[in-house]
Design a protein around this motif. Structure first.
Motif, PDB file in Angstrom:
ATOM      1  N   PRO A 125      -2.302   3.840 -10.006  1.00 37.39           N
ATOM      2  CA  PRO A 125      -3.753   3.650  -9.971  1.00 37.39           C
ATOM      3  C   PRO A 125      -4.117   2.169  -9.799  1.00 37.39           C
ATOM      4  CG  PRO A 125      -3.031   4.037 -12.218  1.00 37.39           C
ATOM      5  CD  PRO A 125      -1.821   4.200 -11.337  1.00 37.39           C
TER       6      PRO A 125
ATOM      7  N   PRO B 139      -9.744   4.726  -4.754  1.00 40.49           N
ATOM      8  CA  PRO B 139      -9.095   5.969  -4.346  1.00 40.49           C
ATOM      9  C   PRO B 139      -7.852   5.721  -3.487  1.00 40.49           C
ATOM     10  CG  PRO B 139     -11.329   5.800  -3.441  1.00 40.49           C
ATOM     11  CD  PRO B 139     -11.060   4.558  -4.196  1.00 40.49           C
ATOM     12  N   MET B 140      -6.949   6.701  -3.470  1.00 39.94           N
ATOM     13  CA  MET B 140      -5.722   6.584  -2.677  1.00 39.94           C
ATOM     14  C   MET B 140      -6.019   6.496  -1.178  1.00 39.94           C
ATOM     15  SD  MET B 140      -2.950   6.286  -4.263  1.00 39.94           S
ATOM     16  CE  MET B 140      -2.418   6.368  -5.941  1.00 39.94           C
TER      17      MET B 140
ATOM     18  N   ARG C 222       2.231   1.847  -3.399  1.00 40.41           N
ATOM     19  CA  ARG C 222       1.175   2.390  -4.269  1.00 40.41           C
ATOM     20  C   ARG C 222       1.006   3.887  -4.030  1.00 40.41           C
ATOM     21  NH1 ARG C 222      -5.048   2.764  -3.931  1.00 40.41           N
ATOM     22  NH2 ARG C 222      -5.447   3.484  -6.035  1.00 40.41           N
ATOM     23  N   ILE C 223       1.015   4.301  -2.783  1.00 41.36           N
ATOM     24  CA  ILE C 223       0.867   5.719  -2.459  1.00 41.36           C
ATOM     25  C   ILE C 223       2.072   6.512  -2.968  1.00 41.36           C
ATOM     26  CG2 ILE C 223       0.791   7.382  -0.556  1.00 41.36           C
ATOM     27  CD1 ILE C 223      -0.766   5.180   1.005  1.00 41.36           C
ATOM     28  N   TYR C 224       3.284   6.013  -2.696  1.00 44.35           N
ATOM     29  CA  TYR C 224       4.509   6.719  -3.072  1.00 44.35           C
ATOM     30  C   TYR C 224       4.619   6.900  -4.586  1.00 44.35           C
ATOM     31  CZ  TYR C 224       9.441   7.875  -3.496  1.00 44.35           C
ATOM     32  OH  TYR C 224      10.619   8.492  -3.801  1.00 44.35           O
ATOM     33  N   ASN C 225       4.304   5.860  -5.335  1.00 44.03           N
ATOM     34  CA  ASN C 225       4.419   5.908  -6.794  1.00 44.03           C
ATOM     35  C   ASN C 225       3.152   6.392  -7.489  1.00 44.03           C
ATOM     36  OD1 ASN C 225       7.081   4.973  -6.843  1.00 44.03           O
ATOM     37  ND2 ASN C 225       6.402   2.851  -6.721  1.00 44.03           N
ATOM     38  N   ASN C 226       2.110   6.671  -6.711  1.00 42.26           N
ATOM     39  CA  ASN C 226       0.838   7.146  -7.256  1.00 42.26           C
ATOM     40  C   ASN C 226       0.305   6.197  -8.338  1.00 42.26           C
ATOM     41  OD1 ASN C 226      -1.318   8.864  -7.231  1.00 42.26           O
ATOM     42  ND2 ASN C 226      -0.422  10.292  -8.699  1.00 42.26           N
TER      43      ASN C 226
ATOM     44  N   SER D 161      -5.722   3.117   0.224  1.00 42.45           N
ATOM     45  CA  SER D 161      -4.365   2.663   0.516  1.00 42.45           C
ATOM     46  C   SER D 161      -3.834   3.284   1.804  1.00 42.45           C
ATOM     47  CB  SER D 161      -3.425   2.979  -0.648  1.00 42.45           C
ATOM     48  OG  SER D 161      -3.590   2.019  -1.664  1.00 42.45           O
ATOM     49  N   TRP D 162      -4.181   4.550   2.069  1.00 40.99           N
ATOM     50  CA  TRP D 162      -3.778   5.151   3.346  1.00 40.99           C
ATOM     51  C   TRP D 162      -4.391   4.358   4.500  1.00 40.99           C
ATOM     52  CZ3 TRP D 162       0.095   8.180   4.202  1.00 40.99           C
ATOM     53  CH2 TRP D 162       0.545   9.050   3.218  1.00 40.99           C
TER      54      TRP D 162
ATOM     55  N   HIS E 251       0.829  -1.202   0.000  1.00 41.95           N
ATOM     56  CA  HIS E 251       0.000   0.000   0.000  1.00 41.95           C
ATOM     57  C   HIS E 251       0.869   1.259   0.000  1.00 41.95           C
ATOM     58  CE1 HIS E 251      -4.129  -1.359   0.154  1.00 41.95           C
ATOM     59  NE2 HIS E 251      -3.798  -2.279   1.047  1.00 41.95           N
TER      60      HIS E 251
END
Length: 70
Positions: free
Chosen positions: A37, A46-47, A31-35, A50-51, A28
Motif C-alpha cells: 500500500p 490505488p494500484m 509495488r504491484i507484485y508485493n501488493n 502503479s499500473w 511500480h
C-alpha cells in the motif's frame, strides 16, 4: 559565456533518463507484485496508479533508448 552542448553530453542525458525511467517502472512493478500500500497524507493511492506508472515509465524509457545512439 554559453557552452555548446556536445553530442556526447546529449547521449549521457539520454542514458540517465533511460536509467531513471527504468528504475521508476521497476519500483511500480515491485509495488504491484508485493501488493504494497502507498499513502500520501490520508489518501491511499490505488494500484491502478502503479499500473499506469509502469506503462508510462517503460514507454518513456523505450523511447529515450530508441532515440539515443548508444
Amino acid at each position: 559565456m554559453v557552452k555548446k552542448v556536445t553530442k556526447e553530453f546529449h547521449e549521457r542525458i539520454h542514458l540517465v533518463a533511460v536509467a531513471l525511467f527504468v528504475l521508476i517502472a521497476i519500483v511500480h512493478a515491485i509495488r504491484i507484485y508485493n501488493n504494497v500500500p502507498a499513502q500520501i497524507g490520508s489518501w491511499v493511492i490505488p494500484m491502478g496508479v502503479s499500473w499506469f506508472g509502469v506503462i508510462i515509465a517503460a514507454v518513456l524509457a523505450y523511447l529515450f533508448w530508441k532515440t539515443s545512439k548508444f
